[in-house]
Design an enzyme around this catalytic site. Structure first.
Site, PDB file in Angstrom:
ATOM      1  N   ALA A  26       2.966  22.515 -34.472  1.00 28.48           N
ATOM      2  CA  ALA A  26       2.974  22.440 -33.005  1.00 28.48           C
ATOM      3  C   ALA A  26       2.565  23.793 -32.469  1.00 28.48           C
ATOM      4  CB  ALA A  26       4.354  22.053 -32.489  1.00 28.48           C
ATOM      5  N   HIS A  27       1.405  23.827 -31.825  1.00 21.24           N
ATOM      6  CA  HIS A  27       0.905  25.115 -31.342  1.00 21.24           C
ATOM      7  C   HIS A  27       0.163  25.018 -30.012  1.00 21.24           C
ATOM      8  CE1 HIS A  27      -2.800  23.437 -33.006  1.00 21.24           C
ATOM      9  NE2 HIS A  27      -3.453  24.298 -32.250  1.00 21.24           N
TER      10      HIS A  27
END
Length: 367
Positions: free
Chosen positions: A206-207
């Site tokens: 998750a970025h």
């Protein structure tokens, strides 16, 4: 024949991975090429490892642009790429994907009397709030050779008025890369031993800014993943991007004991984690593709995807960042049969692309 037949513009680690089969195919066919690295991903250590592990030559040019606002970053890359293209005078410039490096390479090339090839053309999320959507649409409309991964991507281009003469359905070079590097990963990677992984686990990435820069969304995402991990009795391995790690600390968010934060992984180790995970939860488009190719069920932490084919074959499900939807999606994913058909081609995309291009003095690439 010009000094260079092909100039490849790249700037992020996913681009290095997906363009590695193209670079190898150039070498096989005796095509003179050069590589411009914009430095959009600015971790020199990780970039060096990627090139070393993939056995690629060091790029001839490195702009070292690094981070910045979209406008500033793109402008610096545009000026730098243009200067090198004028010097190299290639017959064609190749870009891949939808980053600011792609946009800069596309704009610089389109202003000169040089043809542009866009690898992974025709992807659409239909969400113009995503900077990547602007980048990919503009690049497609100034490109001369649009290499689409699927027939659906080609159809999107035709709907936008792009003629068939510019569209080539080749599959995606990510399949080439996974095939070329999966065996290498099995032989060389010791990441499971290093992390002490012995049983089933989930892999989280998750970025994306819209997820990790928003405190409420990031909290909900982490809460849902943590709850799913508890219910599935499964540890989550989260190689956390520096951006996400900084936001995690800034927002003072709690992280479930079931989620283990680890450093970002190089490609070979990450490919090993992907291929041996029970389920992958991600907001990355590239990881959605790789999960599908590897036969690992995927839960996408977004409301849309530019890889709808992964949904159609049953490899992926969209859940956004709502905690309850994440939990439901994870339960559904682990019960999914994994014998779906890979929609992204047969692993010969790079060869098909190069055999299409009008470069001088090159032998046909073997498929």
């Amino acid at each position: 024949m010009t000094e260079t037949d092909v100039t490849v513009v790249l700037g992020t680690r996913p681009e290095i991975i997906k363009l590695s089969p193209v670079i190898r195919a150039c070498e096989q066919a005796g095509i003179e090429y050069s590589v411009i690295h914009t430095g959009q991903h600015y971790s020199d250590s990780l970039d060096s490892v990627f090139f070393d592990q993939l056995e690629l030559p060091t790029p001839e040019y490195h702009l070292g642009v690094g981070s910045g606002t979209h406008g500033k970053q793109t402008a610096e890359m545009l000026a730098g790429v243009e200067e090198i293209i004028l010097e190299e005078e290639p017959e064609i410039v190749l870009v891949q994907g939808d980053t600011n490096s792609v946009l800069a390479g596309a704009l610089a090339t389109s202003k000169l009397n040089i043809e542009l090839g866009h690898i992974e053309a025709g992807l659409r999320s239909f969400d113009r709030s995503m900077p990547e959507e602007t980048n990919r649409v503009v690049t497609d409309h100034v490109g001369d050779y649009l290499f689409t991964p699927t027939a659906q991507s080609a159809a999107y281009l035709r709907e936008e008025g792009i003629t068939d003469e510019r569209i080539y359905v080749t599959g995606n070079t990510v399949v080439d890369a996974v095939k070329q590097n999966r065996e290498l990963a099995q032989e060389k990677s010791t990441v499971r031993e290093e992390l002490g992984i012995t049983g089933e686990f989930a892999l989280l990435t998750a970025h994306r800014a819209e997820n990790v820069d928003d405190k409420d969304r990031f909290r909900s995402l982490l809460s849902g993943v943590g709850q799913a991990a508890v219910e599935l009795d499964m540890e989550v391995i989260y190689p956390i991007h520096p951006r996400a790690k900084n936001k995690l600390e800034e927002f003072e968010l709690d992280v479930s004991d079931q989620i283990r934060l680890v450093d970002p992984q190089d490609y070979i180790d990450f490919l090993t984690l992907e291929s041996t995970a029970t389920v992958i939860l991600t907001d990355s488009g590239g990881v959605q593709e790789e999960a599908c190719i590897l036969g690992v069920p995927c839960v996408t932490l977004r409301e849309n995807t530019e890889r709808p084919e992964t949904l159609e074959v049953g490899a992926n499900r969209l859940v956004g960042t709502n905690s309850a939807r994440i939990v439901d999606g994870a339960h559904e994913a682990v019960q999914t049969m994994t014998h779906w058909e890979n929609p992204f081609g047969d692993g010969t995309a790079a060869e098909q692309m190069l055999n299409t291009l009008p470069v001088s003095g090159a032998s046909e690439v073997e498929q």
